[in-house]
Enzyme design. Structure first.
Site, PDB file in Angstrom:
ATOM      1  N   PHE A   1     -26.920   6.321  50.860  1.00  0.00           N
ATOM      2  CA  PHE A   1     -27.705   5.455  51.742  1.00  0.00           C
ATOM      3  C   PHE A   1     -27.404   5.821  53.188  1.00  0.00           C
ATOM      4  CE2 PHE A   1     -29.303   1.765  53.914  1.00  0.00           C
ATOM      5  CZ  PHE A   1     -30.512   1.594  53.256  1.00  0.00           C
TER       6      PHE A   1
ATOM      7  N   ASP B   1     -37.951   8.408  48.994  1.00  0.00           N
ATOM      8  CA  ASP B   1     -36.848   8.083  48.079  1.00  0.00           C
ATOM      9  C   ASP B   1     -37.428   8.034  46.667  1.00  0.00           C
ATOM     10  OD1 ASP B   1     -34.271   7.150  47.308  1.00  0.00           O
ATOM     11  OD2 ASP B   1     -34.826   5.077  47.658  1.00  0.00           O
TER      12      ASP B   1
HETATM   13  P1  IMP Z   1     -39.470   4.766  48.479  1.00  0.00           P
HETATM   14  O1  IMP Z   1     -40.677   3.882  48.359  1.00  0.00           O
HETATM   15  O2  IMP Z   1     -38.441   4.440  47.446  1.00  0.00           O
HETATM   16  O3  IMP Z   1     -39.789   6.246  48.536  1.00  0.00           O
HETATM   17  O4  IMP Z   1     -38.716   4.381  49.795  1.00  0.00           O
HETATM   18  C1  IMP Z   1     -39.143   4.654  51.017  1.00  0.00           C
HETATM   19  C2  IMP Z   1     -38.578   3.621  51.962  1.00  0.00           C
HETATM   20  O5  IMP Z   1     -37.301   3.141  51.525  1.00  0.00           O
HETATM   21  C3  IMP Z   1     -38.356   4.221  53.312  1.00  0.00           C
HETATM   22  O6  IMP Z   1     -39.444   3.973  54.148  1.00  0.00           O
HETATM   23  C4  IMP Z   1     -37.112   3.506  53.795  1.00  0.00           C
HETATM   24  O7  IMP Z   1     -37.485   2.350  54.524  1.00  0.00           O
HETATM   25  C5  IMP Z   1     -36.392   3.018  52.586  1.00  0.00           C
HETATM   26  N1  IMP Z   1     -35.192   3.836  52.271  1.00  0.00           N
HETATM   27  C6  IMP Z   1     -34.993   4.633  51.217  1.00  0.00           C
HETATM   28  N2  IMP Z   1     -33.790   5.221  51.244  1.00  0.00           N
HETATM   29  C7  IMP Z   1     -33.199   4.794  52.381  1.00  0.00           C
HETATM   30  C8  IMP Z   1     -31.924   5.065  53.002  1.00  0.00           C
HETATM   31  O8  IMP Z   1     -31.078   5.842  52.533  1.00  0.00           O
HETATM   32  N3  IMP Z   1     -31.697   4.419  54.168  1.00  0.00           N
HETATM   33  C9  IMP Z   1     -32.588   3.572  54.759  1.00  0.00           C
HETATM   34  N4  IMP Z   1     -33.783   3.304  54.221  1.00  0.00           N
HETATM   35  C10 IMP Z   1     -34.094   3.899  53.036  1.00  0.00           C
END
Ligand code: IMP
Ligand code: MG
Length: 180
Positions: free
Chosen positions: A151, A102
């Site tokens: 989401f 993300d």
């Molecule tokens: P980042 O550190 O922002 O890249 O986020 C990664 C983590 O955020 C993932 O391991 C997920 O646990 C959580 N995450 C990000 N987007 C979503 C979503 O749309 N649904 C559920 N979990 C998410």
């Protein structure tokens, strides 16, 4: 369809087919080598289980738990390792597996942490990529599907701990956020 899901993005069959393809690609890319797969719990558990079954190489499996999300849908920005891996990864090829990239902060921070342990290489695999939300230069080496900025839950992905066991990946109804 589950009552809290607004739209199904990927069916069980679509997910399975794509995960098999990724496993075959990884098998070709690491031909003749061994791999330590580091899976980020809990979200990557379903993806990791299916993916590793289709990597036809000697694979050692390990798990790491980090937390950045509380009961919200946006990244808190800081990552906390609450359960570290047991494997010694020095001199090994490491494949870091997560459910979704993300902002990119999780993969960046965990990659940096694992780098300090002198692996031979580190690559990353994610089932989903929400590219529009990236805040850094991180990109996963293996990506199942690109998705819009929505989401999503299911196939390991949760909202506040719920919905991980849905076999599909779907967009959660906004009314569900309001209740938590
Ligand atoms: P980042 O550190 O922002 O890249 O986020 C990664 C983590 O955020 C993932 O391991 C997920 O646990 C959580 N995450 C990000 N987007 C979503 C979503 O749309 N649904 C559920 N979990 C998410
Ligand atoms: Mg996660």
């Amino acid at each position: 369809m589950h009552k809290d899901i607004k739209q199904v993005l990927f069916s069980e069959e679509e997910i399975y087919k794509r995960v098999v393809e990724l496993g075959e690609q990884i098998t070709r890319d690491y031909a003749g080598q061994e791999l330590v797969v580091v899976s980020l719990l809990k979200g990557a558990v379903y993806f990791t289980a299916e993916l590793t079954k289709h990597i036809d190489l000697p694979v050692r499996l390990d798990f790491l738990i980090s937390s950045s999300y509380g009961n919200t849908t946006t990244s808190a920005g800081s990552i906390n390792v609450t359960k570290d891996i047991d494997e010694n990864i020095a001199g090994k090829h490491v494949l870091l597996v997560d459910d979704i990239i993300d902002t990119g902060l999780t993969l960046e921070k965990i990659t940096n942490l694992l780098e300090t342990r002198k692996p031979l290489s580190i690559k990353t695999a994610v089932l989903l990529d929400k590219g529009s939300r990236r805040v850094n230069e991180m990109d996963a080496d293996y990506v199942g599907f690109e998705i819009p900025d929505e989401f999503v839950v299911g196939y390991g992905l949760d909202f506040a701990g719920d919905y991980r066991n849905l076999p599909i990946i779907g967009i959660l109804r906004p009314s569900v956020f309001a209740k938590k």
